[in-house]
Write a protein that holds these residues in place. Structure first.
Motif, short mmCIF file in Angstrom:
data_model
loop_
_atom_site.label_atom_id
_atom_site.label_comp_id
_atom_site.label_asym_id
_atom_site.label_seq_id
_atom_site.Cartn_x
_atom_site.Cartn_y
_atom_site.Cartn_z
N MET A 147 0.83 -1.10 -0.03
CA MET A 147 -0.01 0.07 -0.01
C MET A 147 0.89 1.23 0.21
O MET A 147 0.20 2.30 -0.19
CB MET A 147 -0.97 0.00 1.23
CG MET A 147 -2.13 -0.74 0.91
SD MET A 147 -3.01 0.10 -0.31
CE MET A 147 -3.21 -1.41 -1.41
N SER A 148 2.14 1.18 0.19
CA SER A 148 3.08 2.30 0.08
C SER A 148 3.05 2.81 -1.06
O SER A 148 3.13 4.23 -1.35
CB SER A 148 4.33 1.70 0.64
OG SER A 148 4.59 1.45 2.09
N VAL A 149 2.74 1.89 -2.21
CA VAL A 149 2.68 2.58 -3.59
C VAL A 149 1.75 3.56 -3.93
O VAL A 149 2.07 4.70 -4.06
CB VAL A 149 2.95 1.34 -4.68
CG1 VAL A 149 2.62 2.02 -5.85
CG2 VAL A 149 4.18 0.56 -4.53
N PRO A 150 0.31 3.42 -3.87
CA PRO A 150 -0.46 4.20 -3.80
C PRO A 150 -0.43 5.36 -2.88
O PRO A 150 -0.71 6.37 -2.92
CB PRO A 150 -1.83 3.33 -3.51
CG PRO A 150 -1.66 2.09 -3.11
CD PRO A 150 -0.17 1.94 -3.29
N GLY A 151 0.02 4.90 -1.60
CA GLY A 151 0.06 5.57 -0.37
C GLY A 151 1.06 6.87 -0.80
O GLY A 151 0.76 8.01 -0.46
N GLY A 178 7.30 10.71 -2.71
CA GLY A 178 6.49 9.52 -2.04
C GLY A 178 6.26 8.24 -2.57
O GLY A 178 6.61 6.98 -2.15
N LEU A 179 6.21 8.43 -3.99
CA LEU A 179 6.01 7.14 -4.76
C LEU A 179 7.25 6.54 -4.83
O LEU A 179 7.23 5.22 -4.70
CB LEU A 179 5.59 7.68 -6.21
CG LEU A 179 5.40 6.55 -7.07
CD1 LEU A 179 4.28 5.84 -6.74
CD2 LEU A 179 4.94 7.23 -8.60
N VAL A 180 8.49 7.19 -4.81
CA VAL A 180 9.55 6.45 -5.03
C VAL A 180 9.94 5.57 -3.70
O VAL A 180 10.41 4.44 -3.73
CB VAL A 180 10.70 7.24 -5.44
CG1 VAL A 180 12.44 6.62 -5.18
CG2 VAL A 180 10.80 7.69 -6.92
N MET A 181 9.76 6.23 -2.53
CA MET A 181 9.79 5.57 -1.38
C MET A 181 8.84 4.37 -1.38
O MET A 181 9.05 3.22 -0.74
CB MET A 181 9.37 6.47 -0.26
CG MET A 181 10.50 7.42 0.35
SD MET A 181 12.12 6.31 0.97
CE MET A 181 12.95 7.65 1.23
N GLY A 182 7.59 4.60 -1.89
CA GLY A 182 6.67 3.39 -1.83
C GLY A 182 7.22 2.39 -2.93
O GLY A 182 7.05 1.15 -2.62
N ILE A 183 8.06 2.58 -3.97
CA ILE A 183 8.52 1.53 -4.61
C ILE A 183 9.58 0.87 -3.64
O ILE A 183 9.73 -0.38 -3.72
CB ILE A 183 9.34 2.11 -5.88
CG1 ILE A 183 8.29 2.77 -6.70
CG2 ILE A 183 10.21 1.07 -6.51
CD1 ILE A 183 8.92 3.51 -8.05
N TRP A 184 10.47 1.71 -3.09
CA TRP A 184 11.42 1.15 -2.02
C TRP A 184 10.68 -0.10 -1.09
O TRP A 184 10.97 -1.13 -0.89
CB TRP A 184 12.19 2.11 -1.12
CG TRP A 184 12.87 1.54 -0.06
CD1 TRP A 184 12.74 1.64 1.34
CD2 TRP A 184 14.24 0.51 -0.26
NE1 TRP A 184 13.80 0.92 2.11
CE2 TRP A 184 14.75 0.39 1.17
CE3 TRP A 184 14.89 0.22 -1.40
CZ2 TRP A 184 15.70 -0.45 1.31
CZ3 TRP A 184 16.16 -0.60 -1.21
CH2 TRP A 184 16.47 -0.86 0.04
#
Ligand code: GLN
Length: 539
Positions: free
Chosen positions: A78-82, A465-471
């Motif tokens: 959910m970090s990706v959409p988040g 935020g999205l790149v952290m979501g990818i991480w």
């Protein structure tokens, strides 16, 4: 204020151990959030596998492993959409606040002794963590100007905050959920001692509440970090964002509903089907995400090169987390069933093992920070891909340490599961697991803070935020695979299982070492984007 002036002002903010005051806010918020996450995670599998008569859910090991794997995987998925929603609509700071509220509500729901509220609770924690985790991690990077040399050290400090929460939580929540002392207190207060598990969940909710209060009070120290997103200039871009938002929301709420419908209709008939469906979900999301970013998300070839580095680090992180995150799944059960859980003759619950990693992080983080500085001064600091490669070898070494214990458990003459029976009540020393966790933590120090810092540097601010979501998508894969691994321990011998856990990381380690050179050359084509050495440097 011009951005150079802003960067300068940030450089002079040294209120928190030489770092910006806002780091203290993020440090304590994340400490409490991780308290709630790890406190509950420490006994989640044990709660699911405990007999119904003892207040548990009475699940089999494989089923519990699957739920555990899907839950921990979804939390990070959910970090990706988040991350994206925060970048485009909410702003990172507001996303963290909303996420914290959802997480707290989730733990409150878990504290209710009903199977239905158990799943509602897991769902809320998943949604909340998706909004909180990537965005708070990205805000840390925004406290520093582009060339502030304190960024990596800032992430190391932040990582210690994470682990203080993760250290105390399994002890506090594990005590409430599992210890006979607390159950005795409950009995004497006239409360069913089998409801102890739910007090453990309740403690996680209280922890998140403290985190929210201090985030609310401390957010004035964050300056411009994590502020509202820059408005879109064209109507077409706004329209595109809205369309993506609809797709993201449909995906977030529609996919679990679809899974439910397919299960009700028997299309997903058993846990293997469910596991396959989840694998396809993760795979399609990962491929679509990287393809979309390559095709539409990059503004120039420099950003595309950075994305390639992100992809390589991502793949290394997937393998690493798949092995490492077995702490909560196979190794947790190993500690429960096969380890002599006593110290100086005093027994302790298996969940206490979950704290060893955090103790080791708090001990090792300064050592690794100093090591990178020492090597850096001599021009010998390894690049991020090399550090990632070292992490793989260390994680494999951790499992290698368990092989002698596995030989004791499997029995000297057997390599077959069928013969495991007579030996299954042998208990091995807790020292084996302690050694494994120590080595795994050294591995983690080469990968996790390095990865956070790398992502914060590689990401253009508009998609921080999205790149952290990818991480965290890498962590999602890792947790899913670690949960899936529990199923294999049912049929494989411990020797063969742990051997597998050695082979996969070693292969990935070799791949990363081979790729490190080409990556460095690729990044040095553009001096400004020089990731490898600068990114990984610790102060
Ligand atoms: N242990 C770290 C945390 O909880 C890293 C988690 C991860 O990235 N998989 O934040």
């Amino acid at each position: 204020m011009a951005s150079n002036d802003t960067d300068d002002a940030k450089l002079h903010d040294t209120a928190f151990f030489g770092h910006p005051r806002g780091l203290s806010t993020l440090f304590f918020t994340e400490m409490w959030e991780r308290f709630s996450y790890y406190g509950m995670r420490a006994f989640l599998v044990l709660y699911m596998t405990a007999e119904v008569a003892k207040g548990g859910l009475g699940y089999g090991v494989a089923r519990a492993g699957l739920v555990y794997g899907m839950y921990t995987s979804s939390v990070y998925l959910m970090s990706v959409p988040g991350g994206w929603i925060a970048d485009r609509f909410l702003g990172l700071r507001r996303a963290v606040l909303l996420g914290g509220i959802l997480i707290m509500a989730g733990h409150v729901s878990l504290a209710m002794p009903l199977e239905g509220s158990f799943y509602v609770g897991l769902g809320l924690v998943v949604l909340g963590t998706g909004l909180l985790k990537p965005n708070i991690s990205a805000i840390v990077g925004q406290l520093y100007g582009a060339n502030d040399p304190r960024r990596d050290a800032g992430y190391s400090i932040y990582y210690m905050g994470i682990n203080i929460g993760a250290l105390v939580a399994p002890i506090a929540c594990g005590f409430l959920a599992q210890s006979s002392t607390f159950q005795g207190w409950l009995s004497s207060a006239g409360i069913d001692p089998n409801s102890a598990w739910h007090f453990g969940f309740g403690a996680a909710a209280v922890g998140m509440f403290f985190g929210l209060v201090q985030y609310w009070l401390g957010s004035r120290h964050l300056g411009d970090a994590g502020g509202p997103p820059a408005p879109r200039e064209t109507a077409a871009a706004k329209k595109r964002d809205r369309l993506i938002l609809v797709a993201v929301l449909i995906g977030t709420f529609g996919v679990p509903i679809l899974f439910g419908v397919l299960m009700a209709k028997g299309v997903i008939a058993n846990k293997e089907d469910l596991e396959h469906a989840f694998t396809y979900l993760l795979l399609s999301l990962t491929v679509a995400l990287f393809a979309a970013l390559y095709l539409w998300g990059c503004e120039d070839s420099e950003e595309r090169r950075r994305l390639t580095v992100i992809l390589v680090l991502f793949l290394g992180a997937v393998t690493f987390w798949a092995a490492f995150e077995q702490a909560g799944s196979t190794l947790n059960l190993f500690a429960q069933e096969h380890t002599r859980n006593e110290l100086l003759g005093i027994g302790f619950p298996a969940s206490y093992f979950q704290s060893i990693n955090s103790v080791c992080v708090i001990l090792l983080a300064p050592v690794f920070a100093a090591l990178w500085v020492y090597l850096g001064k001599r021009g010998k600091e390894p690049s991020s891909p090399i550090k990632f490669g070292i992490a793989q070898f260390l994680v494999a070494l951790g499992f290698a340490v368990l092989i002698p214990a596995a030989i004791t458990l499997d029995g000297p003459q057997t390599a077959f599961a069928a013969l495991k029976g007579p030996f299954q009540h042998v208990l091995v020393s807790p020292g084996w697991l302690v050694a494994l966790y120590f080595i795994h933590t050294a591995a983690e120090m080469c990968l996790s803070p390095v990865g956070l810092s790398s992502m914060s540097k590689l990401a253009p601010k508009r998609i921080g935020g999205l790149v952290m979501g990818i991480w965290f998508l890498a962590a999602s894969w890792g947790n899913f695979l670690a949960g899936k691994a529990v199923g294999y321990t049912v049929t494989a011998t411990y020797q063969s299982f742990f051997t597998g856990m050695i082979i996969f990381p070693v292969i990935m380690g070799m791949v990363l070492l081979v790729l490190a050179g080409p990556i460095r050359r690729m990044m040095s084509r553009n001096a400004a984007g020089g990731l490898p050495k600068a990114t990984a440097r610790k102060k």
